[in-house]
Write an enzyme that holds these catalytic residues in place. Structure first.
Site: not given
Ligand code: IMP
Ligand code: MG
Length: 184
Positions: A44, A103, A106, A111
């Site tokens: 992404g 990108d 969420d 991460l």
């Protein structure tokens, strides 16, 4: 893919371009060390990272750049929450100041995993920059150091983000609207 349409533009090319400029001005100062590595999370991040590094170049920043592919896996639609590395870094990041670029933030699982993984590989510091943040969806507590735009809990595509591998090429960000059985 369920029947859907992509009509509502959430962020235009111009809005993204301006915000990328702001982010680069903020991050340039901390990217001037001699062991700075920008790491894009595939797939992404490819468009965002490409725009960031070209704007950083114009600010005189010359980082090393690498990518890693991370995937969450689970049965069917329910993620187990586990993240795995399907393509690891090629560069040695021992002692490096790493900036992870993705990108969208969420649930936070990708991460959180990436940060731990890079510290385990010997990175001296790990910072994160995401284009989009959906805080309503967070499962793993995680704050990115830099966020382009905070958005509502909507599924979005474009500028690298996909729906079933489609729409990554859109130069803007749009919302996916699923259609009901009547097609509306
Ligand atoms: P995480 O849930 O924070 O681990 O994010 C995992 C990945 O889910 C992101 O890197 C994106 O690839 C994907 N993702 C999350 N939200 C969206 C969305 O709205 N559109 C497309 N991909 C998304
Ligand atoms: Mg992704």
């Amino acid at each position: 893919m369920q029947p859907h349409h992509i009509r509502n533009v959430l962020l235009t090319e111009e809005q993204i371009r301006q915000r990328v400029g702001d982010l680069v001005r903020e991050m340039a100062g901390s990217c001037r060390g001699d062991n700075v590595v920008l790491i894009g999370i595939l797939r992404g991040s490819f468009m965002f990272l490409a725009d960031l590094v070209r704007a950083l170049y114009r600010q005189g920043v010359r980082p090393r750049i690498d990518f890693m592919t991370l995937e969450s896996y689970g049965a069917g639609l329910v993620s187990t929450g586990a993240v795995r590395v399907t393509k690891d870094l090629g560069l040695d990041v021992t002692g490096a100041e790493v900036l992870v670029v993705d990108d969208i933030l969420d649930t936070g699982r990708t991460l959180s995993f990436a940060r731990q993984h890079l510290l385990a590989l010997g990175a001296r510091a790990v910072r994160t920059c995401v284009l989009l943040d959906k805080p309503a969806r967070r499962v793993a507590p995680f704050h990115a150091d830099q966020v382009g735009f905070t958005i509502e809990d909507r599924f979005v595509v474009g500028y690298g983000l996909d729906y079933d591998s489609h729409y990554r090429e859109l130069p803007y960000i749009a919302c996916v609207t699923l259609l009901d059985s009547a097609g509306v």
